[in-house]
Every structure is written in C-alpha cells, then in structure tokens.
Design a protein around this motif. Structure first.
Motif, mmCIF file in Angstrom:
data_model
loop_
_atom_site.group_PDB
_atom_site.id
_atom_site.type_symbol
_atom_site.label_atom_id
_atom_site.label_comp_id
_atom_site.label_asym_id
_atom_site.label_seq_id
_atom_site.Cartn_x
_atom_site.Cartn_y
_atom_site.Cartn_z
ATOM 1 N N THR A 20 -2.186 7.956 17.355
ATOM 2 C CA THR A 20 -2.213 9.995 17.426
ATOM 3 C C THR A 20 -1.039 9.980 18.721
ATOM 4 N N LYS A 21 -0.955 8.385 19.187
ATOM 5 C CA LYS A 21 0.258 8.649 20.980
ATOM 6 C C LYS A 21 1.284 9.461 19.660
ATOM 7 N N ARG A 22 1.778 8.116 18.773
ATOM 8 C CA ARG A 22 3.400 8.816 18.515
ATOM 9 C C ARG A 22 3.509 9.201 17.170
ATOM 10 N N GLN A 23 2.201 9.931 16.851
ATOM 11 C CA GLN A 23 2.392 11.160 15.910
ATOM 12 C C GLN A 23 2.627 10.448 14.425
ATOM 13 N N VAL A 24 2.461 9.431 14.573
ATOM 14 C CA VAL A 24 2.488 7.867 12.889
ATOM 15 C C VAL A 24 1.495 8.880 12.160
ATOM 16 N N PRO A 25 1.890 9.286 10.964
ATOM 17 C CA PRO A 25 0.630 10.371 10.123
ATOM 18 C C PRO A 25 -0.444 9.127 8.997
ATOM 19 N N LEU A 26 -1.837 9.396 10.375
ATOM 20 C CA LEU A 26 -2.662 7.811 9.507
ATOM 21 C C LEU A 26 -2.852 8.956 8.166
ATOM 22 N N CYS A 51 2.065 9.981 -4.826
ATOM 23 C CA CYS A 51 3.721 9.793 -4.674
ATOM 24 C C CYS A 51 3.983 8.646 -6.269
ATOM 25 N N PHE A 52 3.561 7.735 -6.247
ATOM 26 C CA PHE A 52 3.691 7.348 -7.524
ATOM 27 C C PHE A 52 3.777 7.998 -8.538
ATOM 28 N N ARG A 53 2.391 8.779 -9.121
ATOM 29 C CA ARG A 53 1.777 9.595 -9.756
ATOM 30 C C ARG A 53 3.325 10.876 -10.037
ATOM 31 N N TYR A 54 3.398 11.243 -8.957
ATOM 32 C CA TYR A 54 4.299 12.795 -9.769
ATOM 33 C C TYR A 54 5.858 12.551 -9.422
ATOM 34 N N GLY A 55 6.111 11.626 -8.528
ATOM 35 C CA GLY A 55 7.307 11.217 -8.936
ATOM 36 C C GLY A 55 8.261 11.503 -7.681
ATOM 37 N N GLU A 56 7.749 11.823 -6.227
ATOM 38 C CA GLU A 56 8.811 12.493 -5.371
ATOM 39 C C GLU A 56 7.089 11.839 -4.347
ATOM 40 N N HIS A 57 8.111 12.692 -2.974
ATOM 41 C CA HIS A 57 7.177 12.792 -1.653
ATOM 42 C C HIS A 57 6.140 13.562 -1.852
ATOM 43 N N GLN A 58 5.017 13.198 -1.124
ATOM 44 C CA GLN A 58 4.383 13.571 -1.504
ATOM 45 C C GLN A 58 3.177 14.563 0.430
ATOM 46 N N LYS A 59 3.510 15.522 0.376
ATOM 47 C CA LYS A 59 3.859 16.023 2.456
ATOM 48 C C LYS A 59 2.173 15.051 2.400
ATOM 49 N N GLU A 60 2.183 13.969 3.907
ATOM 50 C CA GLU A 60 1.294 13.945 4.419
ATOM 51 C C GLU A 60 -0.086 14.793 4.546
ATOM 52 N N ASP A 61 -0.105 15.717 5.210
ATOM 53 C CA ASP A 61 -0.638 17.004 5.605
ATOM 54 C C ASP A 61 -2.371 16.943 5.070
ATOM 55 N N LYS A 62 -2.423 17.301 3.245
ATOM 56 C CA LYS A 62 -3.197 16.477 2.971
ATOM 57 C C LYS A 62 -4.919 15.482 3.070
ATOM 58 N N TYR A 63 -3.484 14.208 3.042
ATOM 59 C CA TYR A 63 -4.167 12.425 3.069
ATOM 60 C C TYR A 63 -4.631 12.152 4.252
ATOM 61 N N ALA A 112 -9.586 9.504 0.838
ATOM 62 C CA ALA A 112 -9.508 10.426 -0.060
ATOM 63 C C ALA A 112 -10.445 10.082 -1.553
ATOM 64 N N SER A 113 -11.027 11.429 -2.060
ATOM 65 C CA SER A 113 -11.952 10.805 -3.374
ATOM 66 C C SER A 113 -10.832 10.954 -4.159
ATOM 67 N N ASN A 114 -10.335 10.439 -5.410
ATOM 68 C CA ASN A 114 -9.021 10.908 -6.528
ATOM 69 C C ASN A 114 -10.103 9.315 -7.412
ATOM 70 N N GLU A 115 -9.527 10.111 -9.165
ATOM 71 C CA GLU A 115 -10.247 9.144 -9.976
ATOM 72 C C GLU A 115 -8.997 8.170 -10.057
ATOM 73 N N ALA A 116 -8.122 8.781 -9.788
ATOM 74 C CA ALA A 116 -6.986 7.951 -9.686
ATOM 75 C C ALA A 116 -7.278 5.609 -9.087
ATOM 76 N N ALA A 117 -7.557 6.744 -7.815
ATOM 77 C CA ALA A 117 -8.227 5.889 -6.708
ATOM 78 C C ALA A 117 -8.998 4.973 -8.037
ATOM 79 N N ALA A 118 -9.890 4.601 -7.800
ATOM 80 C CA ALA A 118 -11.225 4.336 -8.895
ATOM 81 C C ALA A 118 -10.419 3.461 -9.795
ATOM 82 N N THR A 119 -9.833 3.494 -10.445
ATOM 83 C CA THR A 119 -9.394 2.597 -11.556
ATOM 84 C C THR A 119 -8.491 1.855 -10.701
ATOM 85 N N CYS A 120 -8.026 1.671 -9.723
ATOM 86 C CA CYS A 120 -6.970 0.270 -9.158
ATOM 87 C C CYS A 120 -7.927 -0.987 -9.673
#
Length: 823
Positions: free
Chosen positions: A614-620, A629-641, A652-660
C-alpha cells in the motif's frame, strides 16, 4: 552383432504367465488384419530384424490379432497359443523396451499403465473371469489382496465383514469401482474418469427393517434402495435394522448370527457413501440410551494397542498433525514434537516416494520412519504391522531441527527436493525447421518415471534436442526426435506426449498431446506422470512467449501454507512467472525493485507485506492475474485482479485457477462460518486444497446474505454447524430460495469427508435444514403438548420471565456491594 543394453534387457523379459519372450519375436499376422495395416507392420519388421521377424505359420509364433473377442482368445489359449494385439506390436516395434513391461499374455496393448495392481472381490465366477481377462489384455497387474500396492478394488457389491477386501480397501483409502470401469477403459482404449464408476455405497447388501423403524424407516429404506441395497425378508437379510436391543427382532437376529444395526448406522453409511462396520457408537443401543459422541462412548473407543510407543509428529503438516494426535490418543500412544526425545519409537510422515527428508532423529536406532496411514490403521482397534506401510527415506542431520522445528525442516526438504529447473536451461525454439526429416528413436538407457512411454521432441535446435533426449532416456522413456518443426512426422507414430517449446503451440497438432519442458521436469522431480492440464504452462501457450511487456517485472509469490503441497504450488507459480518473461523476487531482492505481489491466499498475507504494498503502491493481485496473462498472451491490467485482505477472499474466482490443483470443488463457492472455523480451523485449508472457486468467511446473517447476492456463477455452499444455524435463524435466508438453497447449508463434516475421500459428496446427505426443520412454526398461542393447556403454558412463560428479571437485579446488587467493599 553385438547386442545393446536395451536388447539385453528385453531379451530376457518373461511374462508372469510363464510364456517366455525372447528377441527377435516371431510374429504371425492374422488374416483379419486390414491390408494397409499389415503392410505397415511388415515395413517396420523389415527395418528392425533384430527385434522381430514374420512367420507364415502359427506354430511357435506370436499370433497378432487386430482386436480381441472373448471366445476367440479363449479358444486360442486352450490351444496353448500366445496372443498379442496389433496396437502392442506397433508400439513395441517403435520402442522394444516395452517388452520388459509385459506382465502376462494374452496382451492387446499396454493401456492400463498405472503402477499399482488391481484387486477383484465379490463377483460371480463369469464376471470375475471377464474382468480378469480385460485387465490382462490391457496390461494391468492384479493381486489377491488389497494391500499397499493396490491401485483399485474392482467389486460388484459391498461387504460388512471386517476381514473382507472391501473393508480393507476402505481402511487403506483404495478407490472401489464397479466392473463397468474396466469395460469402459477397454471400450475407450485409454484410461477414463473413475468417478462415474464408483461402487454404490450399499451395492448388493440385503437389509431388513424392523416394524419399529416404520416412522423414519421409509425415508431410510428409499435412500438405501437408491444406494444399491436390497430390502429382503428377515430370514434372507445380512443386516437387520432395529431401534434398540429390547426389540424381539434383535434377539432373534443375534440368535441366528445375523448382523444387527441401528438406523444411525444406515444414516451414516448413506452420508459418507460407503458401508461401514457396525461397531462403537454405530452398534444397537440399550433401551433409552442415545448413542453419540458422549465422553463415555469416546472413552469406550480408546484402546491401548500402542501404549508403549512414542510417536514423533514434527514432520507432519499442521492439519495431519491434529488428526494424528487424535488417532494416537485412541491407541494409547505418547506423542512428541521434540526430535531429540530419546524415547521415540516411530517418526510419522506424509510419505513422498523418492524424496529424502533431513531429520534430527537418529537413524541407526530401532526407530520406524513411516507413513501416518499406519497410525490411522491402528486407530481401528488392532495394531497394524509397520511393514505393510510406506517408509520415508531420511537423511540424518542433527542440525536440521535445532531452530523452529518444522520451519527449519521444511527449508531442508526444499533443498533436497529440487524442481529440476536448474538442470535444464530455459530453451528457445529452433530458428528454422528441418524439412520432412525421418524421425529417429533413442531407447531408454535406464529405469525411470517414463518407463514404457515414447515421447516426441518437436521444434528444438540440435543442441537443445540432444539435452532433451538424454533427459528422457535417463528417466526410463524412449525419445522420438530428429524432425525439427515437422509435426507430420509424429502424427503417423504412436507417441504418448510431444515435448515442444512454450508457445506458440503448433496449430495442426491434431491428436498429438503437446507438453512443455516444465511438464517434463515436474514429472521427473516429483516421480509422477502429471496430466498436461494439471497446470496451464504444462501445455504450450497459443501465443508467443516470453512477453516483452513483462520483462521488467519483479514478482513475489506469497500467501501459501508452509507444507509440501504448497511448496509444489509455489514452484509451479514461480515457473509460470519465468515463462512469462518476468523475474521471481528472492529473499535478497530489495523492496524498491519489487513491482508486483501475487497472493494465493489473502488470509495468509503478512500484514507488513500488505502495508508495504500500500505504501509503495505495488499492485497486490491474485494468482488469476498470472493465469490470464498466460492465457491471453499479453499483460493484463492489474485493477480487476486486486485483492482485499479484509474481505476474507482467498483469490479471484475462476475455473482456470481450480484446474491448477485437485479440482474437486472447482465449481463451488465455499462460505465458512467464523464460529465453525474457530472449532475446526483446518476447514479453510481443506477447501483451498480441493480448489474451491472461492472461499470466504462470514460472521453474521447480514454478511452471508451479501455474499449470496454476489454473482459468481458457481454453486454456493454454506458450511455451518446446526446449532449456530438455529441460533442465527439462518432459515430466514431460505425464503424464495427453494430446495436448491436449502441443500446449500451443510454441516462441517461434509467438507472434511469430501477432503478425506477426494470426491465431492452429495450435499443433501449433510444438510443443516431438512423439510421438517423448515416447516412453519406453531402459533405462539397454541399448546406445546396435547396434555398441556395453553393457559398453563402462558403462566410458565410469565414465571420464567420473572425469574430472569430477579436474577438480573441480584447481579446488579452484588456488583454494587463489590464496589462499596473496594471503597
């Protein structure tokens, strides 16, 4: 001609049927084989005369059939003929080392490649013969006992006998399937999902109900029938259901030697989806006695089979450690977390085959280092033999546990257990394809995890290809290589997997299964064949990698437990960071260099790290950011994550995360009560390891209502204790929710049993609310009992209210007197 090491290995291969196979194999091709396939076999045989030759006569030759029919194969066996399938011959001619993997003849193909054996039980002779034939045709081994090396128990019905194979399989957590599983594998010619073929909980069990159980018995009867039981007359029943020992049917059944159980036993069997033994608090109670988890009943379950044993639990993860303590208490054993305790007799682990663990317990003493499943087996009331359970490989290092016990040991384990990533550099695609090159096959040079497999190599330059060939062959596999980027050279060959660079994947792969070097190294380091879909970067990406837009990122992975499974998850996530072209933050990385923090579990995020972000404004962000990012082959904006540590959300809930990982609950949102977690804190870990789409906690009915209104597209499962549900009046949430929401409220035992069995159990078996509990309450002005007048009831309520007021006033007076005394 001098024979190679591979020739010497396969020349002495002898199937267990006693029919010795020696090189070169003499093959007789059945006239039923299609002309084009027969021609292909002749070409292969002509190119490898040292491995096989063709015969014009059946005598002394292996009969090669295009398919297996029960009657034909049985007739040939009676004539003492040796029979193999055309698919196996084609595979063998590409990889002669497969001959050493043949367990018995006749063999159609090595379809069932699981390392464990099959065990058969409770079948009719014809059905057993068919199942054993299918197992043999597919290259499976089978055994007479459901021991440690058993992979599956194939059974047509259940058994309540304590010494049965069925009960042994339950004790060892061996999956139990119907014979239809083997039929399905044979039909598909590859392994299929076992979930659809699990044996029904009461399959084939003959049950009789006492007339005294007619009230609740009708619902139990319907549930038992749906679960495979057969309701039979008293004289034909294996189990008689009675309410207590005073029933005449109880005495008659005991006299005849029949098993007798209370309705509670049947309810429990239906709940956890298997047939339990009738013992402990599941036995028929005395009249007026309520069986349950009372102190007396718990004490009655305690034995002293390990009274002289001292068990070291230091090397277990916290969740397993609590279970082990409970089992040890039942067995009368002592437990310790001090590795230097001279009285230690057993050291318990969650054994990882092929892995050495550094320990401070002397290894030269008469001490057992073995799997915790041994203690679980002893908790059943009879001491189990240590020799029947897996042993852990250990290395004596007195300094490994000097500081902070488990944390220090987990670091040592990580040093011993390498991911293998340092053994193989990050590889790049070959700059130019080789045109229509003829593939070469290099046979396995030693035994290993890839034994019996042929792996193709596609898209690498010669130097990198040579390293991959060496890596595969040293770990038991055969490598098909030398084709550059020409994938057509693999489509006509029988290969199991094709190792290619991580992106972009060939668009014309067809049925060829593509994997990456990360998959290869994970299989080698963990001594297990992973599915290509176990983690996203085990399959080549559809887009070019690495991403130039992420080359300057320095990413820290956090929010993971300190156990072995979480350590493997960390390895996979760090690999994914490198595949994307970013750098993984190390302990020496300065805070100013950090660009992103990826948190797997928000509740495990350290406060100082969150404050720094929070202090250094590093995306969490959540793990899903990396996956997308891997699925779409490009850097995704961090806001929605971006994740919030105050919401209780794990990611974040997503089916792809569960398949790991083990995606048992990948379609479920698990909503855990804080009150329930205070009693059973392991539930949070269980939900995470079962890959729930979303895991959140709630404190009040208002918080829960808000969570239920949040649209996520998954099924919500609310885990709450019955008492808390009644106290908080959670049935108010059922208004308009219907039966589906009613079944979404489950007891904590649903999650713990689902975790134990590694399969999702039906919600309705663990429902907090039933049809009776959700009925409209009686009017307040009505009588509570038929014999109790409403006016008397009202007077009692007035009396109770007066008593509470008097107690409150008395407490106030005592408080005032206490203050005066102090003055």
């Amino acid at each position: 001609m001098k024979r190679s090491a591979s020739d010497a290995l396969v020349a002495t291969a002898e199937p267990k049927s006693g029919q010795q196979l020696r090189l070169p194999l003499l093959l007789f091709l059945s006239p039923r084989i299609p002309v084009d396939q027969a021609a292909d076999v002749r070409v292969l045989v002509a190119s490898k005369p040292q491995y096989a030759s063709l015969s014009d006569s059946e005598e002394g030759a292996l009969l090669v059939l295009p398919d297996f029919q029960q009657e034909e194969v049985a007739a040939l066996e009676k004539r003492k003929k040796r029979v193999v399938g055309l698919p196996f011959v084609q595979r063998f001619l590409q990889d002669p080392g497969l001959l050493s993997k043949v367990p018995a003849l006749p063999l159609f193909d090595l379809i069932y490649r699981c390392p464990g054996a099959l065990c058969f039980s409770a079948m009719e002779p014809r059905q057993r013969a068919r199942s054993q034939s299918l197992a043999k045709w597919m290259g499976a081994r089978y055994t007479q006992d459901a021991g440690p090396g058993t992979e599956l128990l194939v059974a047509a019905r259940v058994s309540i006998h304590p010494d049965s194979k069925y009960q042994e399989a339950l004790a060892r957590r061996i999956p139990i399937v119907k014979p239809s599983y083997l039929e399905a594998v044979w039909e598909a010619k590859h392994l299929v999902d076992v979930q659809a073929h699990h044996l029904l909980p009461l399959a084939g069990l003959a049950i009789c109900f006492d007339a005294d159980c007619s009230g609740d018995g009708e619902g139990l009867k319907n549930g038992a029938i749906a679960s495979g039981a057969q309701v039979m007359p008293f004289d034909q029943a294996e189990v008689v259901i009675v309410s207590d020992t005073s029933r005449p049917l109880y005495k008659e059944a005991r006299r005849r030697g029949q098993q007798v159980a209370p309705p509670k036993w049947l309810e429990r069997c239906l709940q956890i989806r298997c047939t339990l033994q009738i013992s402990g608090d599941l036995e028929v109670p005395q009249p007026g006695i309520v069986c349950g988890n009372s102190p007396a009943s718990v004490e009655a379950q305690t034995t002293m089979v390990l009274a002289s044993s001292v068990l070291c639990l230091l090397y277990l993860d916290p969740g397993s450690r609590e279970s082990a303590r409970a089992w040890a208490w039942r067995c009368g054993a002592w437990t310790t977390l001090n590795a230097f305790d001279a009285a230690i007799t057993h050291v318990l682990f969650n054994v990882l085959p092929g892995t050495s663990v550094q320990v401070s317990v002397p290894v030269d003493k008469d001490i057992y280092f073995l799997d915790v499943s041994w203690l679980e087996a002893c908790a059943s009331g009879k001491r189990a033999s240590e020799g029947d359970f897996p042993r852990q490989q250990v290395v004596y290092n007195p300094a490994s546990d000097m500081q902070n016990g488990m944390k220090e040991n987990s670091r040592g384990l990580r040093k011993v257990r390498s991911t293998g990533a340092e053994d193989l550099p990050l590889m790049r695609p070959a700059p130019a394809p080789l045109a229509d090159a003829e593939p070469h096959i290099t046979l396995a040079s030693s035994e290993g995890i890839f034994g019996g497999m042929v792996l193709g190599i596609l898209g690498w330059n010669p130097g990198e290809e040579a390293k991959l060939v060496d890596r595969i062959c040293k770990n038991g596999g055969s490598a098909l290589h030398g084709i550059g980027n020409n994938i057509n050279g693999l489509k006509t060959r029988r290969i199991d997997m094709c190792v290619c660079p991580n992106g972009p994947a060939p668009s014309d792969a067809g049925s060829v299964v593509l994997v990456t070097t990360q998959w290869l190294e994970a299989c080698i380091s963990e001594k297990a064949i992973h599915s290509s879909s176990d983690f996203p970067h085990f399959e080549p990406a559809k887009h070019p990698l690495p991403l130039s837009s992420m080359s300057n990122f320095v990413i820290r992975i956090t929010g993971l437990e300190q156990d072995r499974k979480s350590t493997r998850e960390r390895w996979r996530l760090e690999e994914l960071v490198k595949v994307l072209g970013a750098k993984v933050a190390q302990q020496s990385t300065r805070k100013s260099e950090l660009t992103h923090i990826v948190c797997a579990e928000a509740s495990l995020l350290e406060a100082r790290l969150a404050e720094m972000a929070t202090k250094r404004q590093v995306p969490l962000v959540s793990v899903q950011w990396l996956l997308d990012c891997f699925r779409y082959g490009e850097h995704q904006k961090e806001d929605k994550y971006t994740i919030s540590t105050s919401s209780g959300s794990t990611s974040a809930s997503n089916e792809a995360a569960a398949t790991c990982f083990t995606a048992v609950l990948n379609k479920c949102d698990i909503l855990l009560s804080n009150s329930t977690l205070s009693v059973e804190p392991d539930l949070l870990r269980m939900a995470k390891e079962l890959a729930a789409a979303r895991v959140q906690t709630w404190k009040s009915i208002d918080e829960l209502r808000t969570l239920l209104r949040s649209p996520h597209g998954n099924q919500a499962v609310i885990v709450v204790d019955k008492d808390e549900a009644r106290r908080e009046r959670l049935e108010r949430l059922l208004d308009g929710g219907g039966t589906k929401l009613e079944h979404s409220f489950v007891q904590p035992s649903w999650l713990s049993e689902t975790y134990s069995q590694r399969r999702r159990l039906p919600l309705e078996s663990f429902a907090v609310f039933t049809a009776e509990s959700t009925q409209e309450p009686r009017p307040t002005q009505g009588a509570s009992y038929a014999w109790q007048p409403a006016e008397l009831k009202r007077l009692e309520e007035v009396s109770e209210q007066s008593r509470r007021e008097m107690e409150s006033k008395a407490a106030s007076v005592i408080g005032v007197l206490g203050v005066l005394n102090e003055v």
